[in-house]
Design an enzyme around this catalytic site. Structure first.
Site, PDB file in Angstrom:
ATOM      1  CG  ASN A 160      -2.283   0.633   0.882  1.00 25.15           C
ATOM      2  OD1 ASN A 160      -2.338   1.635   0.168  1.00 25.15           O
ATOM      3  ND2 ASN A 160      -3.352   0.087   1.428  1.00 25.15           N
ATOM      4  CG  HIS A 189      24.161   3.775  11.143  1.00 22.99           C
ATOM      5  ND1 HIS A 189      24.966   4.121  10.084  1.00 22.99           N
ATOM      6  CD2 HIS A 189      22.896   4.121  10.793  1.00 22.99           C
ATOM      7  CE1 HIS A 189      24.223   4.664   9.143  1.00 22.99           C
ATOM      8  NE2 HIS A 189      22.966   4.674   9.543  1.00 22.99           N
ATOM      9  N   GLY A 210      -0.682  -1.167   9.312  1.00 25.79           N
ATOM     10  CA  GLY A 210      -0.189   0.177   9.041  1.00 25.79           C
ATOM     11  C   GLY A 210       0.920   0.612   9.985  1.00 25.79           C
ATOM     12  CB  THR A 233      13.057  -5.611  18.133  1.00 29.75           C
ATOM     13  OG1 THR A 233      12.365  -6.313  19.164  1.00 29.75           O
ATOM     14  CG2 THR A 233      12.587  -4.162  18.082  1.00 29.75           C
ATOM     15  NE  ARG A 281       3.181  -7.787  25.054  1.00 30.71           N
ATOM     16  CZ  ARG A 281       2.116  -7.192  24.571  1.00 30.71           C
ATOM     17  NH1 ARG A 281       1.895  -7.204  23.307  1.00 30.71           N
ATOM     18  NH2 ARG A 281       1.211  -6.607  25.299  1.00 30.71           N
ATOM     19  CE  LYS A 320      -6.084 -13.657  17.545  1.00 34.92           C
ATOM     20  NZ  LYS A 320      -7.525 -13.525  17.496  1.00 34.92           N
TER      21      LYS A 320
END
Length: 186
Positions: free
Chosen positions: A86, A116, A143, A166, A181, A184
């Site tokens: 999108n 970096h 989004g 992450t 995280r 479910k």
């Protein structure tokens, strides 16, 4: 033994200089293609698809990418069938980005491979690092999702809007938050 090029270092997740002549030239070519894509007319679908085929390392059938779209090189993006990207998405492809089949990216999704050094003296040298990103089949990134360097997201996954991914996400889950995280299984 011949020394590695900066491009080879970049794709091997080693310190590299992005200002290298070869990488600068590759980036310029991508920017030219992106300019043509992002400023194409809405009814120029065939032209847009031709540009994306020229830009990406590989792209499957039945894809739709809504301008504006941004990337560093494009040639390190490998996508399967039925890709939907999108508006206003960014893929910093200083390393390989693999997108499976049936991947949906909502507006403003950002996928980063570049980062970096945390050591300030090394960072001041101008050297950078990049780690690959892999996204499995049947994945929806909501989004504003940010996918960080080196992350793998399994198949059949939904990542909630605004999440910052992450670390790796397993198959068949819904994950949200910052840091992202699992909440479910599906």
């Amino acid at each position: 033994m011949q020394e590695k090029t900066e491009k080879e270092k970049m794709l091997n997740s080693e310190l590299y200089l992005a200002t290298d002549e070869e990488l600068t030239r590759m980036h310029f070519v991508a920017r030219q293609l992106l300019y043509s894509f992002n400023f194409s007319q809405p009814d120029e679908v065939d032209r847009q698809q031709h540009i994306i085929h020229s830009l990406f390392g590989k792209i499957g059938s039945n894809f739709s990418i809504k301008p504006p779209f941004y990337c560093d090189y494009g040639c390190h993006i490998f996508a399967g069938n039925n890709l939907y990207i999108n508006f206003d998405c960014t893929i910093i492809d200083c390393n390989k980005v693999h997108l499976g089949n049936n991947v949906l990216l909502a507006p403003k999704v950002q996928i980063y491979t570049a980062y970096h050094p945390t050591n300030p003296n090394l960072r001041l040298s101008g050297k950078e690092l990049a780690a690959p990103v892999t996204i499995g089949d049947n994945v929806w990134l909501g989004g504003g999702v940010i996918v960080c360097p080196g992350v793998s997201i399994g198949s059949n996954v939904t990542i909630g809007a605004g999440s910052v991914v992450t670390q790796d996400i397993p198959h068949n889950v819904v994950a949200v938050g910052n840091p992202c995280r699992v909440i479910k299984s599906v």
